[in-house]
Design a protein around this motif. Structure first.
Motif, short mmCIF file in Angstrom:
data_model
loop_
_atom_site.label_atom_id
_atom_site.label_comp_id
_atom_site.label_asym_id
_atom_site.label_seq_id
_atom_site.Cartn_x
_atom_site.Cartn_y
_atom_site.Cartn_z
N ALA A 19 -2.07 2.96 3.88
CA ALA A 19 -2.34 2.94 2.43
C ALA A 19 -2.24 4.34 1.85
O ALA A 19 -1.66 4.53 0.77
CB ALA A 19 -3.72 2.35 2.16
N TYR A 23 0.56 5.38 -0.93
CA TYR A 23 0.07 5.86 -2.22
C TYR A 23 0.65 7.24 -2.54
O TYR A 23 1.11 7.49 -3.66
CB TYR A 23 -1.46 5.90 -2.24
CG TYR A 23 -2.01 6.30 -3.57
CD1 TYR A 23 -2.08 5.38 -4.61
CD2 TYR A 23 -2.45 7.59 -3.82
CE1 TYR A 23 -2.58 5.73 -5.85
CE2 TYR A 23 -2.96 7.96 -5.05
CZ TYR A 23 -3.01 7.02 -6.06
OH TYR A 23 -3.50 7.37 -7.29
N LYS A 36 -0.50 2.31 -7.43
CA LYS A 36 -1.54 1.30 -7.23
C LYS A 36 -0.95 -0.10 -7.22
O LYS A 36 -1.33 -0.94 -6.40
CB LYS A 36 -2.61 1.41 -8.32
CG LYS A 36 -3.46 2.64 -8.21
CD LYS A 36 -4.39 2.77 -9.39
CE LYS A 36 -5.09 4.11 -9.38
NZ LYS A 36 -5.90 4.31 -10.58
N GLU A 37 0.00 -0.34 -8.12
CA GLU A 37 0.64 -1.65 -8.15
C GLU A 37 1.38 -1.93 -6.85
O GLU A 37 1.28 -3.02 -6.28
CB GLU A 37 1.60 -1.72 -9.33
CG GLU A 37 2.29 -3.05 -9.46
CD GLU A 37 3.41 -3.03 -10.47
OE1 GLU A 37 3.80 -4.14 -10.89
OE2 GLU A 37 3.90 -1.96 -10.83
N ILE A 40 -1.09 -2.51 -3.91
CA ILE A 40 -1.70 -3.84 -3.95
C ILE A 40 -0.71 -4.89 -3.47
O ILE A 40 -1.05 -5.77 -2.68
CB ILE A 40 -2.21 -4.15 -5.37
CG1 ILE A 40 -3.44 -3.30 -5.68
CG2 ILE A 40 -2.55 -5.63 -5.52
CD1 ILE A 40 -3.86 -3.34 -7.13
N THR A 44 -1.28 -7.00 -0.06
CA THR A 44 -1.43 -8.45 -0.17
C THR A 44 -0.48 -9.13 0.80
O THR A 44 -0.87 -10.05 1.53
CB THR A 44 -1.13 -8.91 -1.61
OG1 THR A 44 -2.05 -8.27 -2.49
CG2 THR A 44 -1.28 -10.41 -1.75
N THR A 87 -7.76 -7.13 -1.79
CA THR A 87 -6.54 -6.78 -2.52
C THR A 87 -6.32 -7.72 -3.70
O THR A 87 -5.82 -7.29 -4.74
CB THR A 87 -5.30 -6.80 -1.61
OG1 THR A 87 -5.19 -8.07 -0.97
CG2 THR A 87 -5.35 -5.70 -0.59
N ARG A 88 -6.67 -8.99 -3.57
CA ARG A 88 -6.55 -9.89 -4.72
C ARG A 88 -7.52 -9.49 -5.84
O ARG A 88 -7.18 -9.54 -7.01
CB ARG A 88 -6.80 -11.35 -4.31
CG ARG A 88 -5.82 -11.90 -3.31
CD ARG A 88 -4.37 -11.69 -3.68
NE ARG A 88 -4.07 -12.28 -4.97
CZ ARG A 88 -3.05 -11.91 -5.74
NH1 ARG A 88 -2.24 -10.97 -5.35
NH2 ARG A 88 -2.84 -12.48 -6.89
N ALA A 90 -8.62 -6.40 -6.29
CA ALA A 90 -8.06 -5.16 -6.83
C ALA A 90 -6.90 -5.45 -7.77
O ALA A 90 -6.75 -4.78 -8.80
CB ALA A 90 -7.60 -4.25 -5.69
N ASN A 91 -6.09 -6.45 -7.46
CA ASN A 91 -4.98 -6.83 -8.34
C ASN A 91 -5.52 -7.34 -9.67
O ASN A 91 -4.99 -7.00 -10.74
CB ASN A 91 -4.12 -7.90 -7.65
CG ASN A 91 -2.89 -8.22 -8.44
OD1 ASN A 91 -2.34 -7.36 -9.12
ND2 ASN A 91 -2.44 -9.46 -8.37
N TYR A 92 -6.55 -8.14 -9.63
CA TYR A 92 -7.18 -8.65 -10.85
C TYR A 92 -7.69 -7.49 -11.71
O TYR A 92 -7.45 -7.44 -12.92
CB TYR A 92 -8.33 -9.60 -10.48
CG TYR A 92 -9.25 -9.90 -11.63
CD1 TYR A 92 -8.87 -10.74 -12.66
CD2 TYR A 92 -10.51 -9.30 -11.70
CE1 TYR A 92 -9.72 -11.00 -13.72
CE2 TYR A 92 -11.36 -9.55 -12.75
CZ TYR A 92 -10.96 -10.41 -13.76
OH TYR A 92 -11.80 -10.65 -14.81
N PHE A 94 -6.78 -4.30 -11.58
CA PHE A 94 -5.66 -3.46 -12.01
C PHE A 94 -4.97 -4.06 -13.22
O PHE A 94 -4.68 -3.36 -14.19
CB PHE A 94 -4.67 -3.29 -10.86
CG PHE A 94 -3.45 -2.50 -11.24
CD1 PHE A 94 -3.50 -1.13 -11.33
CD2 PHE A 94 -2.25 -3.14 -11.53
CE1 PHE A 94 -2.38 -0.39 -11.70
CE2 PHE A 94 -1.13 -2.42 -11.89
CZ PHE A 94 -1.20 -1.04 -11.98
#
Length: 118
Positions: A19, A23, A36-37, A40, A44, A87-88, A90-92, A94
């Protein structure tokens, strides 16, 4: 319980190092939001693949009658499922703070080809 957690430390450290590298590279090439996108999305996918692998290995160890391997694969499966859930989440978060990164529908176009259309 602590013995089980100590077995998954190398997996967690490997994921953390991966990671960090992803990054840093994407931040250097694009922007922190894009990094970040990408992070993630990659994690995922990676947690999904690892979860499937460890689930298959757990089923195989169960039917093979290897309780030590089953215990190890179930520990790894729990860590990857937790990683997938994180990660899900974090996606939400983000997408909540960066709505411009949501996938938008593209407008449809019709191309007429000669001699059937104009």
């Amino acid at each position: 319980m602590i013995a089980r957690l100590s077995r998954v430390v190398p997996l967690v450290l490997l994921l953390a190092v991966a990671a960090g590298i992803i990054y840093l590279v994407v931040t250097y090439r694009h922007s922190p939001a894009r990094a970040k996108e990408v992070l993630i999305a990659v994690f995922t996918w990676l947690c999904g693949v690892l979860s499937g692998f460890f689930a298959l290995a757990s089923v195989y160890a169960f039917f093979d009658g290897a309780p030590a391997v089953l215990d190890l694969t179930l520990s790894f499966l729990a860590v990857t499922l937790l990683g997938l859930a994180l990660t899900r989440f974090a996606n939400y978060r983000f997408l909540k703070h960066n709505p411009s990164y949501r996938k938008k529908r593209l407008p449809s176009t019709t191309k007429h080809r000669w001699p059937w259309g104009k």
